[in-house]
Design a protein around this motif. Structure first.
Motif, mmCIF file in Angstrom:
data_model
loop_
_atom_site.group_PDB
_atom_site.id
_atom_site.type_symbol
_atom_site.label_atom_id
_atom_site.label_comp_id
_atom_site.label_asym_id
_atom_site.label_seq_id
_atom_site.Cartn_x
_atom_site.Cartn_y
_atom_site.Cartn_z
ATOM 1 N N ARG A 52 23.737 -1.777 82.323
ATOM 2 C CA ARG A 52 25.249 -2.452 81.743
ATOM 3 C C ARG A 52 24.375 -3.972 81.014
ATOM 4 O O ARG A 52 24.935 -4.835 80.706
ATOM 5 N N LYS A 53 23.155 -3.600 79.933
ATOM 6 C CA LYS A 53 22.961 -4.622 79.212
ATOM 7 C C LYS A 53 22.203 -3.422 77.581
ATOM 8 O O LYS A 53 22.332 -2.385 78.006
ATOM 9 N N LYS A 54 22.647 -4.308 76.388
ATOM 10 C CA LYS A 54 22.002 -4.010 75.039
ATOM 11 C C LYS A 54 20.394 -3.806 75.205
ATOM 12 O O LYS A 54 20.371 -5.178 75.786
ATOM 13 N N LEU A 55 20.153 -3.589 75.228
ATOM 14 C CA LEU A 55 18.277 -3.038 75.159
ATOM 15 C C LEU A 55 18.020 -3.020 73.807
ATOM 16 O O LEU A 55 16.347 -3.888 73.697
ATOM 17 N N VAL A 56 18.621 -2.491 72.967
ATOM 18 C CA VAL A 56 18.023 -2.192 71.179
ATOM 19 C C VAL A 56 18.673 -2.692 70.787
ATOM 20 O O VAL A 56 20.263 -1.860 70.952
#
Length: 410
Positions: free
Chosen positions: A247-251
């Motif tokens: 549940r995170k924006k990683l790129v």
């Protein structure tokens, strides 16, 4: 203790929840290991291989993961040699995925040997007339390159990086990474191509046999091209799955969209070449061998014409058109759909070139042969998936895989 290992400035799920997930995936892993041990201890009679199917289900998986892992060498090529600087935010994860795919491929080959203690025979008693010898050498060498590319990421782990020697070693390895990227691209060209070349030189299997371009059959180039085209889609797909789970924006979007756009054009040109190759084979190569196109498809529902349409149109042309369209790749759902279709398309291609090749009758008294893998083959094919999930979980939790994570999740 656990919190001291997590990269600074980022948040991870509670340790008990992480352990619970590891145990669940670990149970699947143990199931695969049990099946693998059965194959090693009792022999390949644990499989459903026979005189028709000399390649088990896991050989299809082997070729599929090698193609899907092509994102590592192609992303490295774009990042370090072409100069696509925005890809620096996804290159670490591409290397992790490539490392998983290639170590899985070597594990599958170790199972396929049946007697892993004799695995070194292929190097010591090399059959220099076999393309598979080239594959084995290039595959092993490229896995060594991937390991070298993976090491700096491990050395950047929060606690290891405090050791001065490891800190400088990791920094210096980063400085010369372009050399390894170029080496990886060179090795990948030959082992990906030779895997396709093996099918293309099968004179006794007219479904796979192709005319030569230079000294290689056309399948040599199609395999390399397809791996470079669809491998980045697998990198994008796994990135999106990881983002959904965490549940995170990683790129950041620039890296994803650059990779998606290049992949889209690569897939489109590959599909054009694949179509030309198929048409020439159907109209010239196969008839010269006394076969018609209908003999390869229409007499068996499992390997009907639908599989050709699924590979070329559904798994090739459609994702290519989505990815080369700015509107398509900017739509998150369409982007994931295109990545899924491209991965399915390349997997169908490897399925066809491994299993349909052996299913097609080549003698007048032959009939279509269907293949149903044993549970041991299914378990050992799922084994690399569980291993990959665990390695990604540990890498995400303890290694600085995503340099933009802190910035994208303030």
């Amino acid at each position: 203790m656990d919190s001291a290992l997590i990269p600074e400035g980022v948040k991870r799920c509670p340790l008990p929840l992480f352990i619970l997930g590891v145990l669940a995936v670990g149970a699947v892993l143990l199931w695969g290991v049990y099946a693998m041990l059965l194959c090693w201890i009792k022999g390949l009679n644990q499989t459903n291989m026979n005189d028709y199917y000399g390649f088990a289900l896991w050989i299809w998986a082997d070729l599929a993961v090698i193609a899907l892992g092509g994102g590592a060498f192609f992303t490295g090529l774009l990042r370090y040699l072409v100069g696509k600087d925005e890809l620096k935010n996804i290159i670490n994860f591409a290397v992790v995925i490539g490392f998983i795919c290639y170590s899985s491929a070597l594990l599958i080959l170790a199972i396929d040997i049946g007697q892993p203690l004799r695995g070194w025979f292929i190097f010591w008693h090399a059959n220099v007339h076999s393309m598979l010898t080239e594959v084995a050498f290039c595959l092993s060498c490229y896995f060594a390159v991937l390991t070298i590319e993976f090491v700096p990421l491990v050395l950047e782990q929060r606690q290891l990086n405090k050791v001065t020697f490891f800190h400088h070693l990791g920094h210096n390895m980063h400085e010369i990474m372009a050399v390894f990227a170029a080496t990886g691209a060179f090795l990948s060209f030959f082992h990906q191509g030779s895997l396709g070349g093996v099918a293309g030189v099968l004179y006794g299997r007219p479904f796979a046999f192709r005319e030569s371009l230079l000294v290689w059959p056309s399948t040599f180039f199609l395999f390399t091209w397809s791996a470079a085209a669809c491998g980045p889609c697998f990198t994008i797909l796994v990135t999106k799955i990881t983002e959904a789970i965490t549940r995170k924006k990683l790129v950041g979007d620039p890296a994803i969209h650059t990779l998606a756009k290049i992949s889209g054009w690569m897939i489109l040109t590959y599909i054009m070449a694949k179509t030309i190759d198929t048409v020439y084979w159907a109209l010239v190569t196969a008839p010269e061998g006394g076969f018609t196109l209908g003999q390869f498809y229409s007499h068996n529902a499992f390997y009907g014409y639908w599989i050709l349409i699924a590979e070329v149109i559904v798994g090739g042309l459609i994702p290519a058109l989505i990815l080369i369209s700015e509107k398509g790749r900017n739509n998150p759902r369409m982007l994931v759909l295109a990545a899924v279709l491209a991965c399915v398309g390349i997997s169908i291609n490897r399925w066809v070139m491994v299993l349909q090749v052996m299913a097609v009758p080549v003698m007048p008294f032959d009939t279509w042969q269907l293949y149903i893998p044993s549970w041991q083959e299914v378990a050992t094919t799922i084994l690399p998936v569980a291993y990959g999930v665990l390695l990604i979980a540990f890498a995400h939790r303890y290694l600085p895989v995503f340099p933009q994570e802190k910035e994208l999740n303030p």
